[in-house]
Enzyme design. Structure first.
Site, mmCIF file in Angstrom:
data_model
loop_
_atom_site.group_PDB
_atom_site.id
_atom_site.type_symbol
_atom_site.label_atom_id
_atom_site.label_comp_id
_atom_site.label_asym_id
_atom_site.label_seq_id
_atom_site.Cartn_x
_atom_site.Cartn_y
_atom_site.Cartn_z
ATOM 1 N N TYR A 1 -1.573 0.400 10.432
ATOM 2 C CA TYR A 1 -1.895 -0.404 9.074
ATOM 3 C C TYR A 1 -0.804 -0.249 8.615
ATOM 4 C CZ TYR A 1 -3.630 -0.449 5.034
ATOM 5 O OH TYR A 1 -3.393 -0.915 3.096
ATOM 6 N N LYS B 1 2.247 -2.460 6.969
ATOM 7 C CA LYS B 1 2.798 -2.642 5.926
ATOM 8 C C LYS B 1 4.387 -2.261 5.308
ATOM 9 C CE LYS B 1 -1.520 -3.991 3.670
ATOM 10 N NZ LYS B 1 -1.571 -5.235 2.811
ATOM 11 N N SER C 1 0.312 -1.480 0.275
ATOM 12 C CA SER C 1 0.194 0.112 -0.062
ATOM 13 C C SER C 1 0.844 1.129 -0.098
ATOM 14 C CB SER C 1 -0.846 -0.103 1.221
ATOM 15 O OG SER C 1 -1.733 1.039 1.320
HETATM 16 N N1 LIG Z 1 -8.929 -0.980 -0.349
HETATM 17 C C1 LIG Z 1 -8.253 0.109 -1.149
HETATM 18 O O1 LIG Z 1 -8.125 1.288 -0.654
HETATM 19 C C2 LIG Z 1 -6.396 0.144 -1.016
HETATM 20 C C3 LIG Z 1 -5.800 0.537 -0.439
HETATM 21 C C4 LIG Z 1 -4.635 -0.147 -0.815
HETATM 22 C C5 LIG Z 1 -3.754 -1.075 -0.487
HETATM 23 N N2 LIG Z 1 -4.880 -1.680 0.277
HETATM 24 C C6 LIG Z 1 -4.219 -4.065 0.200
HETATM 25 O O2 LIG Z 1 -5.145 -4.490 -0.651
HETATM 26 C C7 LIG Z 1 -5.772 -5.530 -0.363
HETATM 27 C C8 LIG Z 1 -6.497 -5.791 -0.294
HETATM 28 O O3 LIG Z 1 -7.312 -4.756 0.420
HETATM 29 P P1 LIG Z 1 -9.143 -4.557 0.215
HETATM 30 O O4 LIG Z 1 -9.193 -3.011 -0.316
HETATM 31 O O5 LIG Z 1 -9.573 -5.768 -1.500
HETATM 32 O O6 LIG Z 1 -10.033 -4.974 1.860
HETATM 33 P P2 LIG Z 1 -11.931 -5.812 1.820
HETATM 34 O O7 LIG Z 1 -12.458 -5.435 0.826
HETATM 35 O O8 LIG Z 1 -11.715 -4.918 3.314
HETATM 36 O O9 LIG Z 1 -10.493 -6.977 1.395
HETATM 37 C C9 LIG Z 1 -10.363 -7.592 2.447
HETATM 38 C C10 LIG Z 1 -9.809 -9.044 2.258
HETATM 39 O O10 LIG Z 1 -8.883 -9.704 3.089
HETATM 40 C C11 LIG Z 1 -9.885 -11.269 3.825
HETATM 41 N N3 LIG Z 1 -9.338 -11.522 4.985
HETATM 42 C C12 LIG Z 1 -9.022 -10.539 5.785
HETATM 43 N N4 LIG Z 1 -8.748 -10.930 6.557
HETATM 44 C C13 LIG Z 1 -8.386 -12.089 6.810
HETATM 45 C C14 LIG Z 1 -7.935 -13.446 6.824
HETATM 46 N N5 LIG Z 1 -6.746 -13.927 9.045
HETATM 47 N N6 LIG Z 1 -7.260 -14.701 6.224
HETATM 48 C C15 LIG Z 1 -7.740 -14.911 4.823
HETATM 49 N N7 LIG Z 1 -8.309 -13.646 4.277
HETATM 50 C C16 LIG Z 1 -8.875 -12.742 5.214
HETATM 51 C C17 LIG Z 1 -11.162 -11.507 3.594
HETATM 52 O O11 LIG Z 1 -12.140 -11.982 3.611
HETATM 53 P P3 LIG Z 1 -13.113 -11.583 4.631
HETATM 54 O O12 LIG Z 1 -13.854 -11.867 3.087
HETATM 55 O O13 LIG Z 1 -13.685 -13.005 4.826
HETATM 56 O O14 LIG Z 1 -13.192 -10.803 5.250
HETATM 57 C C18 LIG Z 1 -11.194 -10.233 2.568
HETATM 58 O O15 LIG Z 1 -11.161 -10.857 1.400
HETATM 59 C C19 LIG Z 1 -5.404 -4.981 1.287
HETATM 60 O O16 LIG Z 1 -3.969 -6.051 1.531
HETATM 61 C C20 LIG Z 1 -4.668 -4.074 1.491
HETATM 62 O O17 LIG Z 1 -3.891 -4.157 2.678
HETATM 63 C C21 LIG Z 1 -6.405 -1.565 -0.384
#
Ligand SMILES: NC(=O)c1ccc[n+]([C@@H]2O[C@H](COP(=O)([O-])OP(=O)(O)OC[C@H]3O[C@@H](n4cnc5c(N)ncnc54)[C@H](OP(=O)(O)O)[C@@H]3O)[C@@H](O)[C@H]2O)c1
Length: 267
Positions: free
Chosen positions: A121, A125, A108
């Site tokens: 967070y 990262k 991130s």
């Molecule tokens: N969204 C943003 O703006 C953004 C920006 C920068 C980086 N990121 C990174 O992108 C990645 C995906 O984020 P996202 O935005 O798609 O988040 P999200 O919509 O909250 O999805 C997170 C996913 O991780 C899964 N998860 C959480 N804890 C887990 C565990 N212990 N074991 C297995 N799966 C687990 C969740 O599963 P459940 O559905 O079962 O809860 C969900 O499918 C993350 O690493 C995040 O830090 C996101």
């Protein structure tokens, strides 16, 4: 092999991507060693090997440092740092033996620059970035690669999934940090709503890494990720944090009424 943590998420994955000769799914909680081992074993049994590991699972706490507990910090790190590292350890022996394999860690912009109310967070990262950088050297002699895909703000509803510590829950949010949350939470939500990057565009970046012979360790995945990268690189350190602070909405009034600091009104 696709993975999902809960039964409900797994059902959704299976509905969206039905089982086929080339596609399977398995339950995986990245914080659970037994679950990690079982998921990798199931993948090897089904497809013969893990060629590419994508560490995407992540959670995000929204709380100032003072409002976190050890338990909260452990939860944050267990998912975003210990989990991916555990997965890497699980797949590395067979990748190393075959001299083939790619590890892709979804990092991130928070692994380049930290934001108030997101310390934990960011720490997770930064930890992932540091370990991946060391891993790059360790894997190079074996012909394996590790890549950090670094998204900035993504147009998605992920802000609804943020975790709160007991003290940072909206209903408990009075006191010295109330203003921080009142400005940061809608600010982040607004930036995510305005973002041009989508989960699909990030997936495209990941695909490009998969198709690249020797991918770079760092792959900024959104326009703001490039912006923050260059800001960090070229703005003098003495100025960087002051410039960013000035861009945070309402930050000039943070702490007002809760400090005896000169120039600010005490309670
Ligand atoms: N969204 C943003 O703006 C953004 C920006 C920068 C980086 N990121 C990174 O992108 C990645 C995906 O984020 P996202 O935005 O798609 O988040 P999200 O919509 O909250 O999805 C997170 C996913 O991780 C899964 N998860 C959480 N804890 C887990 C565990 N212990 N074991 C297995 N799966 C687990 C969740 O599963 P459940 O559905 O079962 O809860 C969900 O499918 C993350 O690493 C995040 O830090 C996101």
């Amino acid at each position: 092999m696709l993975t999902a943590r809960t039964g409900a998420s797994l059902d959704k994955v299976r509905a969206d991507f039905p089982e086929s000769e080339t596609c399977g799914s398995v339950a995986l909680d990245v914080t659970d060693d037994a679950s990690r081992k079982a998921a990798v074993a199931a993948t090897i049994a089904r497809f013969g090997a893990v060629n590419i590991l994508i560490n995407n699972a992540g959670i995000s706490y929204r709380a100032v440092v003072e409002h976190m507990t050890d338990k909260d910090e452990c939860r944050q790190m267990a998912t975003n740092y210990f989990g991916p590292l555990g997965m890497i350890r699980e797949v590395l022996p067979s990748m190393r033996e075959r001299g083939r394999g790619k590890i892709i860690n979804i990092s991130s912009v928070s692994g380049m620059l930290a934001m108030p109310t997101m310390a934990s967070y960011s720490a997770s990262k930064y930890a992932l970035e540091g370990a991946s950088e060391a891993l790059w050297y360790e894997l190079k002699p074996f012909g394996l690669s590790v890549t950090l895909v670094q998204p900035g703000f993504i147009h998605s509803n992920s802000f609804r999934n943020v975790y709160h510590s007991a003290a940072s829950r909206p209903e408990n949010c009075e006191g010295p940090y109330a203003r921080y949350y009142r400005s940061m939470n809608p600010f982040v939500e607004r930036l995510m709503n305005l973002a041009l990057a989508t989960p699909e565009s990030i997936a495209e970046k990941v695909l490009r890494v998969i198709r690249t012979e020797n991918p770079c360790l760092w792959v900024p995945a959104t326009a703001d990720a490039y912006l923050f990268y260059y800001l960090r690189r070229f703005l003098p350190r003495r100025l960087l944090l002051h410039v960013l602070f000035a861009c945070l909405p309402g930050a000039r009034r943070w702490g007002e009424g809760h400090t005896r600091r000169r120039g600010q009104r005490a309670a």
